[in-house]
Design an enzyme around this catalytic site. Sequence first.
Site, PDB file in Angstrom:
ATOM      1  N   GLU A 138      -9.976   9.108  14.956  1.00  0.00           N
ATOM      2  CA  GLU A 138      -9.960  10.033  13.825  1.00  0.00           C
ATOM      3  C   GLU A 138      -8.867  11.076  14.028  1.00  0.00           C
ATOM      4  O   GLU A 138      -8.751  11.668  15.095  1.00  0.00           O
ATOM      5  CB  GLU A 138     -11.349  10.698  13.716  1.00  0.00           C
ATOM      6  CG  GLU A 138     -11.440  11.904  12.815  1.00  0.00           C
ATOM      7  CD  GLU A 138     -10.967  11.662  11.372  1.00  0.00           C
ATOM      8  OE1 GLU A 138     -11.321  10.621  10.792  1.00  0.00           O
ATOM      9  OE2 GLU A 138     -10.211  12.514  10.855  1.00  0.00           O
ATOM     10  N   THR A 172     -12.896  13.148   2.697  1.00  0.00           N
ATOM     11  CA  THR A 172     -13.658  13.105   1.449  1.00  0.00           C
ATOM     12  C   THR A 172     -15.165  13.159   1.704  1.00  0.00           C
ATOM     13  O   THR A 172     -15.922  13.688   0.890  1.00  0.00           O
ATOM     14  CB  THR A 172     -13.302  11.808   0.686  1.00  0.00           C
ATOM     15  OG1 THR A 172     -11.913  11.823   0.419  1.00  0.00           O
ATOM     16  CG2 THR A 172     -14.057  11.694  -0.617  1.00  0.00           C
ATOM     17  N   ILE A 217     -24.878  12.107  -4.172  1.00  0.00           N
ATOM     18  CA  ILE A 217     -25.888  11.295  -4.853  1.00  0.00           C
ATOM     19  C   ILE A 217     -25.986   9.940  -4.170  1.00  0.00           C
ATOM     20  O   ILE A 217     -24.959   9.303  -3.881  1.00  0.00           O
ATOM     21  CB  ILE A 217     -25.526  11.090  -6.341  1.00  0.00           C
ATOM     22  CG1 ILE A 217     -25.422  12.445  -7.034  1.00  0.00           C
ATOM     23  CG2 ILE A 217     -26.574  10.219  -7.046  1.00  0.00           C
ATOM     24  CD1 ILE A 217     -24.832  12.371  -8.422  1.00  0.00           C
ATOM     25  N   HIS A 240     -26.557   6.682  -5.145  1.00  0.00           N
ATOM     26  CA  HIS A 240     -26.547   5.971  -6.428  1.00  0.00           C
ATOM     27  C   HIS A 240     -27.310   4.658  -6.329  1.00  0.00           C
ATOM     28  O   HIS A 240     -27.229   3.964  -5.322  1.00  0.00           O
ATOM     29  CB  HIS A 240     -25.107   5.604  -6.818  1.00  0.00           C
ATOM     30  CG  HIS A 240     -24.219   6.759  -7.133  1.00  0.00           C
ATOM     31  ND1 HIS A 240     -24.388   7.539  -8.248  1.00  0.00           N
ATOM     32  CD2 HIS A 240     -23.124   7.247  -6.512  1.00  0.00           C
ATOM     33  CE1 HIS A 240     -23.431   8.463  -8.277  1.00  0.00           C
ATOM     34  NE2 HIS A 240     -22.662   8.318  -7.232  1.00  0.00           N
ATOM     35  N   ARG A 278     -11.229  11.937  -4.531  1.00  0.00           N
ATOM     36  CA  ARG A 278     -11.633  10.533  -4.534  1.00  0.00           C
ATOM     37  C   ARG A 278     -10.392   9.667  -4.292  1.00  0.00           C
ATOM     38  O   ARG A 278      -9.299  10.019  -4.740  1.00  0.00           O
ATOM     39  CB  ARG A 278     -12.233  10.148  -5.878  1.00  0.00           C
ATOM     40  CG  ARG A 278     -13.340  11.063  -6.398  1.00  0.00           C
ATOM     41  CD  ARG A 278     -13.557  10.762  -7.857  1.00  0.00           C
ATOM     42  NE  ARG A 278     -14.514  11.605  -8.540  1.00  0.00           N
ATOM     43  CZ  ARG A 278     -14.217  12.768  -9.135  1.00  0.00           C
ATOM     44  NH1 ARG A 278     -12.993  13.264  -9.060  1.00  0.00           N
ATOM     45  NH2 ARG A 278     -15.136  13.431  -9.797  1.00  0.00           N
ATOM     46  N   ILE A 325     -12.153   3.173  -1.691  1.00  0.00           N
ATOM     47  CA  ILE A 325     -13.595   3.474  -1.704  1.00  0.00           C
ATOM     48  C   ILE A 325     -13.752   4.756  -2.510  1.00  0.00           C
ATOM     49  O   ILE A 325     -13.704   5.859  -1.970  1.00  0.00           O
ATOM     50  CB  ILE A 325     -14.149   3.601  -0.267  1.00  0.00           C
ATOM     51  CG1 ILE A 325     -13.723   2.407   0.590  1.00  0.00           C
ATOM     52  CG2 ILE A 325     -15.665   3.732  -0.290  1.00  0.00           C
ATOM     53  CD1 ILE A 325     -14.183   1.051   0.096  1.00  0.00           C
ATOM     54  N   SER A 360     -22.942   6.095  -0.957  1.00  0.00           N
ATOM     55  CA  SER A 360     -24.072   5.212  -1.268  1.00  0.00           C
ATOM     56  C   SER A 360     -23.881   3.819  -0.671  1.00  0.00           C
ATOM     57  O   SER A 360     -24.825   3.200  -0.195  1.00  0.00           O
ATOM     58  CB  SER A 360     -24.230   5.064  -2.786  1.00  0.00           C
ATOM     59  OG  SER A 360     -24.268   6.308  -3.403  1.00  0.00           O
ATOM     60  N   CYS A 374     -28.752  32.855  10.856  1.00  0.00           N
ATOM     61  CA  CYS A 374     -28.300  32.862   9.454  1.00  0.00           C
ATOM     62  C   CYS A 374     -29.546  33.041   8.588  1.00  0.00           C
ATOM     63  O   CYS A 374     -30.372  32.127   8.494  1.00  0.00           O
ATOM     64  CB  CYS A 374     -27.589  31.549   9.137  1.00  0.00           C
ATOM     65  SG  CYS A 374     -27.299  31.286   7.378  1.00  0.00           S
ATOM     66  N   CYS A 404     -29.722  33.773   5.240  1.00  0.00           N
ATOM     67  CA  CYS A 404     -29.703  33.154   3.900  1.00  0.00           C
ATOM     68  C   CYS A 404     -30.249  31.727   3.961  1.00  0.00           C
ATOM     69  O   CYS A 404     -31.044  31.317   3.127  1.00  0.00           O
ATOM     70  CB  CYS A 404     -28.281  33.067   3.349  1.00  0.00           C
ATOM     71  SG  CYS A 404     -27.455  34.635   3.122  1.00  0.00           S
TER      72      CYS A 404
HETATM   73  C1  LIG Z   1     -15.941  14.948  -5.988  1.00  0.00           C
HETATM   74  C2  LIG Z   1     -16.508  13.702  -5.363  1.00  0.00           C
HETATM   75  C3  LIG Z   1     -17.808  13.320  -5.653  1.00  0.00           C
HETATM   76  C4  LIG Z   1     -18.347  12.175  -5.073  1.00  0.00           C
HETATM   77  N1  LIG Z   1     -19.657  11.899  -5.282  1.00  0.00           N
HETATM   78  C5  LIG Z   1     -20.227  10.851  -4.637  1.00  0.00           C
HETATM   79  C6  LIG Z   1     -21.608  10.611  -4.776  1.00  0.00           C
HETATM   80  O1  LIG Z   1     -22.325  11.377  -5.416  1.00  0.00           O
HETATM   81  N2  LIG Z   1     -22.135   9.524  -4.166  1.00  0.00           N
HETATM   82  C7  LIG Z   1     -21.367   8.648  -3.441  1.00  0.00           C
HETATM   83  O2  LIG Z   1     -21.896   7.650  -2.959  1.00  0.00           O
HETATM   84  N3  LIG Z   1     -20.046   8.887  -3.252  1.00  0.00           N
HETATM   85  C8  LIG Z   1     -19.469   9.968  -3.824  1.00  0.00           C
HETATM   86  N4  LIG Z   1     -18.146  10.234  -3.658  1.00  0.00           N
HETATM   87  C9  LIG Z   1     -17.342   9.294  -2.890  1.00  0.00           C
HETATM   88  C10 LIG Z   1     -17.510   9.412  -1.392  1.00  0.00           C
HETATM   89  O3  LIG Z   1     -17.491  10.763  -0.988  1.00  0.00           O
HETATM   90  C11 LIG Z   1     -16.364   8.633  -0.758  1.00  0.00           C
HETATM   91  O4  LIG Z   1     -16.334   7.321  -1.279  1.00  0.00           O
HETATM   92  C12 LIG Z   1     -16.498   8.562   0.757  1.00  0.00           C
HETATM   93  O5  LIG Z   1     -16.685   9.834   1.316  1.00  0.00           O
HETATM   94  C13 LIG Z   1     -15.264   7.916   1.342  1.00  0.00           C
HETATM   95  O6  LIG Z   1     -15.408   7.878   2.730  1.00  0.00           O
HETATM   96  P1  LIG Z   1     -14.257   7.354   3.648  1.00  0.00           P
HETATM   97  O7  LIG Z   1     -14.812   7.229   5.014  1.00  0.00           O
HETATM   98  O8  LIG Z   1     -13.658   6.124   3.017  1.00  0.00           O
HETATM   99  O9  LIG Z   1     -13.108   8.443   3.546  1.00  0.00           O
HETATM  100  P2  LIG Z   1     -12.927   9.834   4.310  1.00  0.00           P
HETATM  101  O10 LIG Z   1     -14.192  10.582   4.389  1.00  0.00           O
HETATM  102  O11 LIG Z   1     -11.787  10.532   3.667  1.00  0.00           O
HETATM  103  O12 LIG Z   1     -12.561   9.404   5.787  1.00  0.00           O
HETATM  104  C14 LIG Z   1     -11.293   8.875   6.123  1.00  0.00           C
HETATM  105  C15 LIG Z   1     -10.896   9.469   7.453  1.00  0.00           C
HETATM  106  O13 LIG Z   1      -9.726   8.807   7.925  1.00  0.00           O
HETATM  107  C16 LIG Z   1      -8.976   9.751   8.675  1.00  0.00           C
HETATM  108  N5  LIG Z   1      -7.605   9.239   8.766  1.00  0.00           N
HETATM  109  C17 LIG Z   1      -6.738   9.019   7.754  1.00  0.00           C
HETATM  110  N6  LIG Z   1      -5.581   8.523   8.239  1.00  0.00           N
HETATM  111  C18 LIG Z   1      -5.724   8.421   9.586  1.00  0.00           C
HETATM  112  C19 LIG Z   1      -4.865   7.968  10.630  1.00  0.00           C
HETATM  113  N7  LIG Z   1      -3.622   7.515  10.398  1.00  0.00           N
HETATM  114  N8  LIG Z   1      -5.326   8.014  11.904  1.00  0.00           N
HETATM  115  C20 LIG Z   1      -6.596   8.473  12.174  1.00  0.00           C
HETATM  116  N9  LIG Z   1      -7.443   8.906  11.193  1.00  0.00           N
HETATM  117  C21 LIG Z   1      -7.006   8.872   9.930  1.00  0.00           C
HETATM  118  C22 LIG Z   1      -9.100  11.024   7.856  1.00  0.00           C
HETATM  119  O14 LIG Z   1      -8.840  12.170   8.640  1.00  0.00           O
HETATM  120  C23 LIG Z   1     -10.551  10.950   7.362  1.00  0.00           C
HETATM  121  O15 LIG Z   1     -11.442  11.680   8.186  1.00  0.00           O
HETATM  122  C24 LIG Z   1     -17.565  11.367  -4.215  1.00  0.00           C
HETATM  123  C25 LIG Z   1     -16.252  11.753  -3.921  1.00  0.00           C
HETATM  124  C26 LIG Z   1     -15.748  12.924  -4.475  1.00  0.00           C
HETATM  125  C27 LIG Z   1     -14.367  13.366  -4.108  1.00  0.00           C
END
Ligand SMILES: Cc1cc2nc3c(=O)[nH]c(=O)nc-3n(C[C@H](O)[C@H](O)[C@H](O)COP(=O)(O)OP(=O)(O)OC[C@H]3O[C@@H](n4cnc5c(N)ncnc54)[C@H](O)[C@@H]3O)c2cc1C
Length: 479
Positions: free
Chosen positions: A43, A52, A59, A61, A324, A348, A354, A413, A415
């Site tokens: 990471e 993200t 949620i 879903h 997203r 994703i 979810s 804390c 609150c």
């Molecule tokens: C406003 C919003 C609302 C949402 N609501 C929902 C919801 O209600 N329910 C739901 O199921 N989903 C929801 N989502 C979607 C969900 O949050 C994402 O699909 C999910 O968090 C994606 O996870 P991830 O692990 O793919 O990405 P991330 O959490 O972004 O993780 C990717 C990681 O890769 C690391 N990385 C990137 N490049 C490198 C590299 N070269 N070397 C090492 N590390 C690297 C980054 O630092 C990061 O930590 C929402 C998203 C948003 C923005």
Amino acid sequence: MSVTVSGPLPDEVYDVVVVGAGVVGSAIARELARYPLRTALVEASGDVGEGTSKANTAILHTGFDAVPGSLEARLVREGRDRLAVYAEECGIPVEPVGALLVAWDEDQVAALPALARKAARNGYRRTRTVGADELRRREPHLGPGAAGALEVPDESVICPWTTTLAYATQAVRGGVDLHLRCRVEAVTQGRAREPHVLGTGRGPLRTRWLVNAAGLYADAFDRFLGHTDFTVTPRRGQLMVFDKLARPLVSHLLLPVPTALGKGVLVSPTVYGNVLLGPTAEDLDDKGATGSTAEGLEFLRERGRRILPRLLEEEVTAVYAGLRAATGQDDYAIRAHPGQRYVTVGGIRSTGLSASMAIAAHVVELLAEAGTRTGRAADLAPVTMPNLGEAAPRPYLRAELIAADPEYGTLVCHCERVSRGEIRDALVSDIPPSSPEGLRRRTRALGGRCQGFFCGASVRALFDGAESGTRAPGTEAVR
Ligand SMILES: Cc1cc2nc3c(=O)[nH]c(=O)nc-3n(C[C@H](O)[C@H](O)[C@H](O)COP(=O)(O)OP(=O)(O)OC[C@H]3O[C@@H](n4cnc5c(N)ncnc54)[C@H](O)[C@@H]3O)c2cc1C
């Protein structure tokens, strides 16, 4: 079990390296921990769930509104079922509040049966149409004009922070190495059976198989391996968190009837006892643009005023924004490249929390089909996560816990009612926070209506004391 944050990386050749410790990469690492493989999760930032995954609508879903027949539809449906069971097992806060898709005019009322049919095509058959009178009885604070709704009783709210942390903790305890502050900056693809060599800020890392779970940067990572079939456009979602005094105003997740422009703005209870309003949907070109804007917040206030007018009279505790990973395609971009011993987990979008456990199982299947010798899966030792939710008793309410250890009765804390015992536990946990912000995601400290005004110095002292291994003034030793 190994978590590293600095220094050179191990010299060994890993069987699989997963890049990106968001909710998706952590779920994949956890799934791989069930097999006799040498696995590493790497990471770029100093903590898990910093991308993200820390800033979404939280949620769980059902997938009732997904594109029927898509991979996303299947993985959200399966992922939801898996995560609901997993959350129960390890104490991740979930509240099955149910959703109401509120129709605000007769055209929207007329659209509800088609949404119910779409849900059925997605395997979800428990929707029900609700008339205006029943809707008003169940949500008396809705704005004028609410003409009916489609009920989706199994939509839930969950704690996204605990979910990622539970996956990563179980992965690490199951033998996965977690390397933090370890951005992968280059990939030299191994020929024939030679391992790939990842160039990282902490030196080289060698692996036979590679999984790209880099979230917003999955497209850039794909380019290292020569693939250009999708591009991530960050789609910002700004949200407002209303004070806990607003919580009695709403019982369900209040969703809009979706349009061609997306899912729209919702009002949602949180497992921490607040109310969320959001998100916006703004396509940007900056993958770091997680700030809030005056226009975005005004847009949310205007939408919120229509849905739940009294909400706007309550105080705002915090605002935040997440990005997203939109790709312009209507589905996830999960692709195996067997010849390169590489799997891309891209695009994703707004459902990854979810779907996370089902995505993980799917990726391990792809790895096995592509030739990874996974061996036989074994059960992982269960994990029990600290309870951050309001639906079950928090430590400050548990007399027996406080009697056994008075630190759980000493609030830091006020609150959010977070005790010194919980902060101490988080600071010495398997994956300790790398910042007070990370500590907030593990305990809720600093996350309340004062936003750290009163407790900030004490929390910071505890955090700094743990970092330096010394005792913070006026506290017990925390490490
Ligand atoms: C406003 C919003 C609302 C949402 N609501 C929902 C919801 O209600 N329910 C739901 O199921 N989903 C929801 N989502 C979607 C969900 O949050 C994402 O699909 C999910 O968090 C994606 O996870 P991830 O692990 O793919 O990405 P991330 O959490 O972004 O993780 C990717 C990681 O890769 C690391 N990385 C990137 N490049 C490198 C590299 N070269 N070397 C090492 N590390 C690297 C980054 O630092 C990061 O930590 C929402 C998203 C948003 C923005």
